[in-house]
Write an enzyme that holds these catalytic residues in place. Structure first.
Site: not given
Length: 635
Positions: A37, A114, A118, A472, A475, A477, A546
């Site tokens: 910088v 250029d 940083h 899903g 719990g 289902g 998943s």
């Protein structure tokens, strides 16, 4: 006698033609300026543009006005404003994005990039360096060699830039001290040798004052080398190096304007091709000869590296976008497993095992990346252990593609050895990479052709294969509904197999935990097993949380089109937590169960599932019936 006005117009036209002819045949040098910088990169480029008279009077007037208003040089011209175009750059006095500028001298044309100093914008520096022939590494004479100096030097060398100028800038602020200059050069030489940079050209300059930019400065009588612009004009860029290599051209487009013409268009990466040459198309290995080399300006007898052409073949062989045309007797290699260096360019860290898009030349394939062998500490060149790659990390990794890729080592061929990785969900470029070599197992392990096909397996069972992928929250289902679906299909004499998340973790995946990387690997393995079972003609039912879309899409890509059914068991978090049959939510809320989906690990709901089941409106029995009805309707 002709009207003198027309003679004047004719002379002007001649002058223009002569000027264009002169500039058309100038060589082109692409170079970058880089460093830490405030080393003065933008100021240097602004000075080059100013001294080469490549700015117009209105631009100069605007520059003078802007310099007084927002410049950093008091009442004097701030040359950096010619390059720093973003408002944020001008406000902060820094470079954020890569800025490309064109200028020309009597001897050569230039495109200069250029690049930011940083660390957080290192990825932009890699972009600018990818096509450069030369790098100007700037160092603030007051500060010496800094971390970003080392980082940018390492990256420039890694990317294959062999012409390096070490520009020790702001010499006016150290009274043009030769001792300061010599100390910096000695320090940089020690570092350069450690990373394999065998030669570079050191220069003491002042971009602001103009010392040693266009002419040797009287302020540095001890410097006897060339000024910067003269070095840029005369440095030898080996334009014939690529021409001396074997012929390679990646196909960008199949050119078929009518029934009587079929050609294959692209830019020649390396080598020379002539009409009549024997060629080989990869990865198929089909051979033919070149019948024509077609360009917009007519047919050529031969074409060389850097030219864009259309090749016609003597034989009708299969060739499409992404294929590589090569000289027949020395073709490049095709493989699907590699060692590579990756420069990570995303704020989001590498997901080990997740599938990304890999773009190499005109080839686009799916690729998974293993945990890094090591990352490089650019300050010490140490090889450090790491589990992933974070922003700006440079690491050596192994990766595997879903099909063979035609490649050469990056050191031999930038086009067939350099690639980018793209996130499949966001389409953001996340990394740039350089291939080293194919892994030995990629060369020694070959696909065995089998006599009994997947169609034969399916016909024996009198059914079409399918993968029913239940996803899903815990719990929701999933397992209950999946189990009912299998029971109903079994009563219908369908051949099925149910892969349940918990059951698989007792055997195949018992070595995996619940970190994001382990979850990705968990789904990858199950996807591979599901694929094999579908190849055997089965209807495969899986019940896994998943949580990540990318992994579900990875499995979808493994399965033939029309055989993958994403089934979203859509249960609100509050309802799933209220059921909490296994007591997992309670443990997660208490902090006893880390990385639990829905609590401290995200769940990415499907955006376009084949089937969506709302368990607040449908019981398990009805849901199973609806799924089977949709499945049989598709089949």
């Amino acid at each position: 006698m002709a009207d003198p006005i027309y003679k004047t117009d004719a002379l002007i036209a001649e002058d223009i033609d002569a000027y264009l002819e002169q500039h058309q045949h100038k060589s082109l040098l692409r170079f970058i300026t880089c460093g830490s910088v405030d080393d003065g990169k933008s100021t240097l480029i602004g000075r080059l543009l100013y001294d080469s008279k490549m700015i117009f009077e209105d631009q100069l007037a605007a520059l003078e006005a802007d310099s007084k208003r927002v410049g950093t040089q008091g009442q004097e011209i701030d040359f950096a404003l010619l390059v720093d175009g973003l408002a944020a750059e001008r406000e902060q006095g820094i470079t954020i994005d890569v800025a490309y500028r064109f200028f020309t001298t009597e001897k050569r044309k230039f495109i200069v990039a250029d690049t930011p100093g940083h660390e957080q914008y290192t990825r932009n520096m890699v972009t600018g360096a990818s096509t450069a022939d030369l790098a100007v590494i700037l160092i603030d004479a007051r500060k010496g060699v800094l971390t970003q100096t080392r980082r940018h030097s390492y990256l420039a060398h890694l990317i294959g830039i062999r012409n390096i100028v070490l520009a020790v800038n702001k010499m006016d602020l150290v009274d043009y001290s030769q001792q300061v200059f010599d100390d910096i050069v000695a320090d940089y030489t020690a570092f350069a040798n450690s990373i394999g940079i065998t030669s570079f050209v050191p220069m003491p300059i002042s971009g602001f004052k103009g010392d040693n930019i266009t002419a040797n400065s009287p302020n540095t009588p001890w410097y006897t080398g060339k000024p910067l612009i003269e070095h840029l004009e005369t440095v030898e860029v080996d334009v014939t190096a690529d021409q001396d290599k074997p012929f390679r051209m990646a196909v960008q487009w199949v050119n078929r304007p009518n029934l009587d013409f079929r050609g294959f268009s692209g830019q020649i990466a390396t080598g020379i091709v002539k009409a009549g040459d024997a060629i080989r198309v990869l990865p198929s290995g089909k051979t033919s000869t070149v019948s024509r080399i077609v360009t917009l300006d007519g047919d050529l007898d031969e074409a060389v590296a850097g030219q864009s052409v259309t090749l016609c073949f003597a034989d009708e062989i299969d060739c499409s976008r992404g294929d590589v045309i090569a000289i027949a007797d020395t073709p490049p290699e095709a493989a699907n497993q590699f060692e590579s260096t990756l420069v990570w360019m995303s704020d989001e860290a590498l997901h080990v095992g997740r599938a990304y898009w890999m773009k190499l030349g005109t080839q686009m394939v799916s690729v998974t990346v293993q945990a890094p062998k090591y990352i490089v500490n650019v300050n010490t060149m140490e090889h450090l252990a790491a589990k992933t790659l974070d922003l700006n990390a440079i690491g050596v990794v192994e990766l595997a593609t879903d099909k063979p890729v035609v490649f050469e080592a990056y050191t031999q061929n930038r086009t067939l050895g350099g690639f980018i990785l793209v996130d499949k969900i966001t389409n953001n470029t996340v990394a740039a990479g350089m291939l080293h070599f194919s892994l030995r197992r990629a060369q020694n392990v070959h696909w065995q052709a089998l006599d009994i096909s997947r169609d034969a397996h399916a016909n024996l069972k009198n059914q079409k294969p399918a993968v029913l992928w239940f996803t899903g929250l815990s719990g929701s289902g999933k397992s209950t509904i999946a189990n009912l679906v299998e029971k109903k299909l079994h009563r219908m004499n369908r051949h099925t197999f149910l892969l349940d998340g918990d059951n698989v973790r007792h055997g195949l995946n018992k070595d995996l935990g619940f970190t994001e990387a382990d979850r990705i690997e968990n789904i990858r393995r199950v996807g591979e097993v599901a694929k094999l079972m579908a190849d055997a003609g089965l209807i495969v039912i899986t019940a896994f949380i998943s949580p990540f879309r990318a992994e579900r899409e990875m499995v979808r890509a493994m399965i033939p089109e029309g055989e993958f059914f994403e089934i979203f068991i859509d249960t609100p978090l509050a309802e799933a937590e209220k059921r909490d049959v296994k007591g997992l939510y309670k443990k997660a809320r208490a902090g006893d169960l880390k990385n639990f989906t829905g609590i401290d690990s995200p769940y990415e709901a499907p955006e376009g599932p084949e089937i969506r089941i709302d368990t607040t409106k449908m019981d398990a029995e009805a849901a199973a019936d609806a799924i089977i009805e949709r499945l049989l309707g598709w089949h």
